[in-house]
Motif scaffolding. Structure first.
Motif, mmCIF file in Angstrom:
data_model
loop_
_atom_site.group_PDB
_atom_site.id
_atom_site.type_symbol
_atom_site.label_atom_id
_atom_site.label_comp_id
_atom_site.label_asym_id
_atom_site.label_seq_id
_atom_site.Cartn_x
_atom_site.Cartn_y
_atom_site.Cartn_z
ATOM 1 N N GLY A 130 0.808 -1.211 0.000
ATOM 2 C CA GLY A 130 0.000 0.000 0.000
ATOM 3 C C GLY A 130 0.839 1.257 0.000
ATOM 4 O O GLY A 130 0.505 2.246 -0.664
ATOM 5 N N GLU A 131 1.943 1.239 0.737
ATOM 6 C CA GLU A 131 2.819 2.402 0.772
ATOM 7 C C GLU A 131 3.483 2.633 -0.588
ATOM 8 O O GLU A 131 3.671 3.778 -1.015
ATOM 9 N N VAL A 132 3.824 1.536 -1.265
ATOM 10 C CA VAL A 132 4.402 1.673 -2.608
ATOM 11 C C VAL A 132 3.349 2.197 -3.577
ATOM 12 O O VAL A 132 3.637 3.070 -4.419
ATOM 13 N N LEU A 133 2.120 1.701 -3.463
ATOM 14 C CA LEU A 133 1.034 2.204 -4.307
ATOM 15 C C LEU A 133 0.825 3.700 -4.084
ATOM 16 O O LEU A 133 0.633 4.457 -5.041
ATOM 17 N N GLN A 134 0.866 4.118 -2.815
ATOM 18 C CA GLN A 134 0.693 5.541 -2.518
ATOM 19 C C GLN A 134 1.842 6.357 -3.098
ATOM 20 O O GLN A 134 1.631 7.470 -3.606
ATOM 21 N N LEU A 135 3.042 5.815 -3.025
ATOM 22 C CA LEU A 135 4.198 6.510 -3.586
ATOM 23 C C LEU A 135 4.040 6.690 -5.096
ATOM 24 O O LEU A 135 4.349 7.748 -5.649
ATOM 25 N N GLU A 136 3.521 5.648 -5.764
ATOM 26 C CA GLU A 136 3.305 5.734 -7.208
ATOM 27 C C GLU A 136 2.227 6.749 -7.554
ATOM 28 O O GLU A 136 2.302 7.426 -8.582
ATOM 29 N N ALA A 137 1.210 6.857 -6.686
ATOM 30 C CA ALA A 137 0.094 7.768 -6.955
ATOM 31 C C ALA A 137 0.369 9.194 -6.497
ATOM 32 O O ALA A 137 -0.376 10.109 -6.858
ATOM 33 N N GLN A 138 1.437 9.380 -5.705
ATOM 34 C CA GLN A 138 1.734 10.715 -5.193
ATOM 35 C C GLN A 138 1.947 11.691 -6.342
ATOM 36 O O GLN A 138 2.631 11.389 -7.307
ATOM 37 N N LYS A 139 1.310 12.832 -6.232
ATOM 38 C CA LYS A 139 1.380 13.908 -7.217
ATOM 39 C C LYS A 139 0.674 13.567 -8.537
ATOM 40 O O LYS A 139 0.788 14.303 -9.513
ATOM 41 N N ASP A 140 -0.063 12.458 -8.560
ATOM 42 C CA ASP A 140 -0.764 12.038 -9.779
ATOM 43 C C ASP A 140 -2.243 12.406 -9.676
ATOM 44 O O ASP A 140 -3.029 11.695 -9.050
ATOM 45 N N THR A 141 -2.633 13.510 -10.292
ATOM 46 C CA THR A 141 -4.015 13.974 -10.197
ATOM 47 C C THR A 141 -4.981 13.129 -11.022
ATOM 48 O O THR A 141 -6.197 13.319 -10.922
ATOM 49 N N SER A 142 -4.467 12.200 -11.801
ATOM 50 C CA SER A 142 -5.346 11.303 -12.557
ATOM 51 C C SER A 142 -5.789 10.107 -11.730
ATOM 52 O O SER A 142 -6.546 9.251 -12.206
ATOM 53 N N THR A 143 -5.345 10.033 -10.475
ATOM 54 C CA THR A 143 -5.732 8.940 -9.592
ATOM 55 C C THR A 143 -7.251 8.882 -9.458
ATOM 56 O O THR A 143 -7.906 9.895 -9.222
#
Length: 338
Positions: free
Chosen positions: A159-172
């Motif tokens: 989950g932490e890696v997923l959050q890191l990948e989604a960080q700063k990604d407004t298309s989430t």
């Protein structure tokens, strides 16, 4: 490291949490003693750094779930103390690691360990606490409890890696974000509640009920945290308002506001979150946008939805003080600021 840490007084918490605090008080004192003992090390920095975070507050809801579920299931041994302590150490380790990943300076209103001792020490002490957590799991001689908690540790890391990948990604998307918090937050709530039934050797149906209870409580808990970050009521969390915004985290209020906004609004989110170009007035603008598009209200409503599912999961258990107290914990988690 010899003295017992003080837990929050029952008179200080919201009334909906008081029944749970009363029921788990004696066992949580034993958990507290175990935490003190297991955080000890001849390497001075380990207990010093661990104590800094242990003393920083928090209601320790996760280990309380383990104690309460074990009590509700009629457990009469001592292993629930070890499992609850392991749960708290897992949570503490993730906080240490998270603060390093996020570059956080404050945790519950105090300087983070990484700011005082550095990133390397924080990560390594977090690893030490995880090691101690697994030692306590093994000592319970329950392979099923070990399986559940070790799986949770792996899921939390994912989950932490997923959050890191989604960080700063407004298309989430909302679905993608729910997947993140299901892993990084709900997984430990779920495991904490489930192992109480496992150690009591209750039927699988009861174990699954508590697993579902914990998972949905965890989702509700995290969604309220997300809403509070833009609510102006951060004293409830003990951290600065706008931490998520400054760190570029795309949480559900942002996901909803971004989707509902116009081109100008989306440009704002892209500049401030994706590019990290923030001025002193941008946080206020972010708060205005999430309020304008009903993102806070809808985030809280989603939390209430998951809270209702959590309460319904307990229907399998007979009415009694523990069931009432766990339902109260759901209410507390959702209504702590709204």
């Amino acid at each position: 490291m010899g003295e017992v840490l003080a837990f929050e007084s029952r008179s200080e918490g919201p009334s909906s949490l008081n029944p749970l605090l009363v029921l788990v008080d004696a066992d949580m004192a034993r958990v507290n003693e175990a935490i003190v003992s297991r955080a000890h090390s001849d390497v001075d920095m380990i207990p010093e750094l661990a104590r800094h975070l242990i003393d920083s507050g928090g209601k320790r809801l996760r280990p309380m779930l383990t104690i309460a579920s074990a009590q509700m299931c009629g457990y009469r041994g001592d292993y629930h103390i070890k499992l609850a302590s392991a749960v708290e150490f897992m949570h503490t380790a993730t906080l240490l690691h998270d603060d390093v990943v996020d570059g956080s300076d404050l945790r519950r209103g105090k300087k983070t360990a990484r700011l005082i001792w550095g990133n390397q020490a924080s990560v390594l002490v977090g690893d030490y606490l995880l090691g101690q957590a697994f030692k306590m799991m093994v000592e319970t001689r329950s392979l099923e409890a070990l399986r559940i908690l070790s799986n949770a540790a792996a899921v939390i890391a994912e989950g932490e890696v997923l959050q890191l990948e989604a960080q700063k990604d407004t298309s989430t998307t909302e679905d993608a974000y729910l997947r993140i918090i299901d892993a990084k937050t709900a997984a430990l709530f779920s495991a904490a509640a489930e192992v109480g039934a496992v150690i009591a050797e209750r039927p699988r149906a009861e174990q699954q009920a508590l697993q579902a209870f914990g998972r949905n409580l965890g989702l509700a808990f995290q969604l309220i945290d997300d809403a509070l970050d833009y609510s102006g009521m951060q004293s409830t969390l003990g951290k600065e308002i706008g931490d998520d915004f400054r760190e570029g985290k795309v949480t559900l209020p942002v996901v909803l506001a971004y989707r509902r906004g116009d081109a100008k609004d989306r440009t704002f989110w892209q500049r401030t979150l994706e590019k990290g170009e923030q001025s002193d007035s941008d946080l206020r603008q972010a708060i205005l946008l999430v309020e304008r598009y009903g993102a806070i209200t809808d985030t809280v409503e989603r939390a209430r939805h998951y809270g209702q599912i959590a309460c319904e999961a307990l229907a399998i258990f007979p009415d009694g003080p523990h069931k009432l107290a766990l339902n109260g914990a759901v209410k507390f988690s959702i209504e702590r600021a709204f």
